[in-house]
Design a protein around this motif. Structure first.
Motif, PDB file in Angstrom:
ATOM      1  N   GLU A 129      25.791  33.967  49.192  1.00 25.31           N
ATOM      2  CA  GLU A 129      25.425  35.384  49.130  1.00 25.31           C
ATOM      3  C   GLU A 129      26.611  36.238  48.703  1.00 25.31           C
ATOM      4  OE1 GLU A 129      24.018  36.163  53.022  1.00 25.31           O
ATOM      5  OE2 GLU A 129      22.174  34.988  52.788  1.00 25.31           O
ATOM      6  N   SER A 130      27.787  35.874  49.183  1.00 27.48           N
ATOM      7  CA  SER A 130      28.995  36.599  48.798  1.00 27.48           C
ATOM      8  C   SER A 130      29.248  36.465  47.300  1.00 27.48           C
ATOM      9  CB  SER A 130      30.195  36.073  49.586  1.00 27.48           C
ATOM     10  OG  SER A 130      31.387  36.719  49.193  1.00 27.48           O
ATOM     11  N   MET A 131      29.069  35.267  46.760  1.00 27.33           N
ATOM     12  CA  MET A 131      29.244  35.055  45.322  1.00 27.33           C
ATOM     13  C   MET A 131      28.244  35.884  44.530  1.00 27.33           C
ATOM     14  SD  MET A 131      29.828  30.928  45.479  1.00 27.33           S
ATOM     15  CE  MET A 131      29.965  30.653  43.725  1.00 27.33           C
ATOM     16  N   ASP A 132      27.023  35.934  45.009  1.00 25.97           N
ATOM     17  CA  ASP A 132      25.994  36.717  44.324  1.00 25.97           C
ATOM     18  C   ASP A 132      26.373  38.197  44.296  1.00 25.97           C
ATOM     19  OD1 ASP A 132      23.217  36.979  43.191  1.00 25.97           O
ATOM     20  OD2 ASP A 132      22.986  38.210  44.980  1.00 25.97           O
ATOM     21  N   ARG A 133      26.865  38.718  45.412  1.00 30.79           N
ATOM     22  CA  ARG A 133      27.277  40.128  45.456  1.00 30.79           C
ATOM     23  C   ARG A 133      28.452  40.386  44.526  1.00 30.79           C
ATOM     24  NH1 ARG A 133      26.429  39.363  51.028  1.00 30.79           N
ATOM     25  NH2 ARG A 133      28.672  39.076  51.340  1.00 30.79           N
ATOM     26  N   GLU A 134      29.417  39.472  44.515  1.00 28.97           N
ATOM     27  CA  GLU A 134      30.586  39.645  43.646  1.00 28.97           C
ATOM     28  C   GLU A 134      30.187  39.632  42.175  1.00 28.97           C
ATOM     29  OE1 GLU A 134      33.217  37.550  47.101  1.00 28.97           O
ATOM     30  OE2 GLU A 134      32.607  36.390  45.337  1.00 28.97           O
ATOM     31  N   GLU A 140      37.973  41.411  42.065  1.00 26.11           N
ATOM     32  CA  GLU A 140      36.677  40.826  42.421  1.00 26.11           C
ATOM     33  C   GLU A 140      36.628  39.356  41.995  1.00 26.11           C
ATOM     34  OE1 GLU A 140      33.786  41.700  43.996  1.00 26.11           O
ATOM     35  OE2 GLU A 140      34.851  43.470  44.719  1.00 26.11           O
ATOM     36  N   CYS A 141      37.239  39.061  40.856  1.00 26.14           N
ATOM     37  CA  CYS A 141      37.247  37.679  40.371  1.00 26.14           C
ATOM     38  C   CYS A 141      38.116  36.785  41.255  1.00 26.14           C
ATOM     39  CB  CYS A 141      37.727  37.631  38.922  1.00 26.14           C
ATOM     40  SG  CYS A 141      36.484  38.190  37.729  1.00 26.14           S
ATOM     41  N   ILE A 142      39.154  37.352  41.845  1.00 25.22           N
ATOM     42  CA  ILE A 142      39.948  36.573  42.804  1.00 25.22           C
ATOM     43  C   ILE A 142      39.072  36.157  43.980  1.00 25.22           C
ATOM     44  CG2 ILE A 142      41.824  36.714  44.489  1.00 25.22           C
ATOM     45  CD1 ILE A 142      43.361  38.436  42.505  1.00 25.22           C
ATOM     46  N   LYS A 143      38.273  37.085  44.479  1.00 25.82           N
ATOM     47  CA  LYS A 143      37.373  36.751  45.586  1.00 25.82           C
ATOM     48  C   LYS A 143      36.333  35.714  45.155  1.00 25.82           C
ATOM     49  CE  LYS A 143      36.325  41.111  46.502  1.00 25.82           C
ATOM     50  NZ  LYS A 143      35.702  42.278  47.177  1.00 25.82           N
ATOM     51  N   LEU A 144      35.820  35.885  43.935  1.00 24.96           N
ATOM     52  CA  LEU A 144      34.830  34.938  43.436  1.00 24.96           C
ATOM     53  C   LEU A 144      35.439  33.545  43.285  1.00 24.96           C
ATOM     54  CD1 LEU A 144      31.989  34.405  42.347  1.00 24.96           C
ATOM     55  CD2 LEU A 144      32.801  35.145  40.084  1.00 24.96           C
ATOM     56  N   LYS A 145      36.679  33.490  42.833  1.00 19.81           N
ATOM     57  CA  LYS A 145      37.358  32.193  42.701  1.00 19.81           C
ATOM     58  C   LYS A 145      37.470  31.500  44.055  1.00 19.81           C
ATOM     59  CE  LYS A 145      41.719  31.775  42.920  1.00 19.81           C
ATOM     60  NZ  LYS A 145      43.200  31.793  42.767  1.00 19.81           N
ATOM     61  N   GLU A 146      37.853  32.241  45.087  1.00 15.50           N
ATOM     62  CA  GLU A 146      37.999  31.645  46.416  1.00 15.50           C
ATOM     63  C   GLU A 146      36.657  31.181  46.963  1.00 15.50           C
ATOM     64  OE1 GLU A 146      40.820  30.849  47.921  1.00 15.50           O
ATOM     65  OE2 GLU A 146      41.747  31.527  46.056  1.00 15.50           O
TER      66      GLU A 146
END
Length: 262
Positions: A139-144, A93-99
């Motif tokens: 919004e994606s960052m908030d969900r992550e 999940e943190c990989i996605k948040l980083k991107e």
């Protein structure tokens, strides 16, 4: 890394998982609070937290250590296996948040700068709808972040269950003593649960075992401070008294020998 070697060094692996977990949680929570305040997460912080294959960051090392610790036992409990799953899930999940943080930090300003240029109606008709991508990234960052926070909260409860069998781990006790502020901040309301899981109705044993580890490491002054903590919780603690006497003998070995000479 062999399973036998991991089992032989179980105390160190368990200590390292607790240490790196708490440190990673502190870094992440600071970024989550930043997001709540400004709508942004620092890409450099997330990049350093994760690292890369040739230079692994704190969270990547935690994931690897968790794999070694929780998968080394062929009869691993469901608690251990769920912890392994949770830490791995947080990592990805943190990989996605980083991107997303990278897109938000670099591509959003570029879009706004380009949008400010003079454009004809045909070009504006194509470009303006792309602004919705910026909102979707946020919004994606908030969900992550919500997912990561939720899994970390659950993993704290799992850690309390897992470490119930580590009440004799002096290295862990020393960590809990040396980094008490960090551990309390990370575990929050679950901190008493963690201490109770480890030491039952004798929380002073945390400081007794920390003092033992400090003495073994040649730090008598710090050991005395841990002994003070143990005696604050239980003034008549026999283990603390024995350790205090041991420190006194270390400090005055000559006088101690003279006192026992007939």
């Amino acid at each position: 890394m062999s399973r036998r070697w991991v089992q032989a060094n179980l105390s160190e692996f368990a200590r390292d998982v607790m240490r790196d977990y708490c440190m990673a949680c502190a870094v992440l929570e600071a970024q989550f609070e930043r997001f709540e305040a400004s709508g942004a997460v620092s890409f450099p912080v997330m990049r350093d937290l994760l690292g890369e294959a040739v230079n692994k960051g704190l969270l990547w090392r935690l994931k690897d250590t968790a794999h070694h610790l929780f998968r080394s036992d062929p009869h691993a409990s469901p608690v251990a296996l769920m912890l392994d799953w949770a830490i791995g899930y947080v990592f990805h999940e943190c990989i996605k948040l980083k991107e997303d943080a990278y897109q938000h930090q670099h591509y959003a300003p570029q879009y706004r700068a380009l949008q400010g240029r003079l454009m004809d109606e045909e070009l504006l008709a194509i470009v303006e709808p792309l602004a919705s991508m910026l909102a979707q990234t946020r919004e994606s960052m908030d969900r992550e972040i919500r997912r990561i926070r939720y899994i970390l909260a659950s993993s704290r409860r799992l850690l309390c269950l897992y470490f119930a069998t580590h009440g004799d781990n002096r290295l862990l006790a020393r960590l809990l003593h040396d980094r008490a502020g960090l551990v309390r901040d990370v575990f929050g309301d679950d901190h008493p649960r963690l201490v109770a899981a480890l030491y039952g109705d004798r929380p002073e044993l945390l400081y007794v075992q920390a003092a033992e580890a400090l003495l073994e490491g040649g730090r008598p002054d710090e050991a005395l401070r841990a002994i003070d903590e143990a005696e604050t919780l239980r003034p008549d603690c026999p283990e603390a008294l024995a350790l205090r006497n041991a420190v006194a003998q270390m400090s005055h070995p000559t006088s101690s020998r003279r006192a026992t000479t007939p």
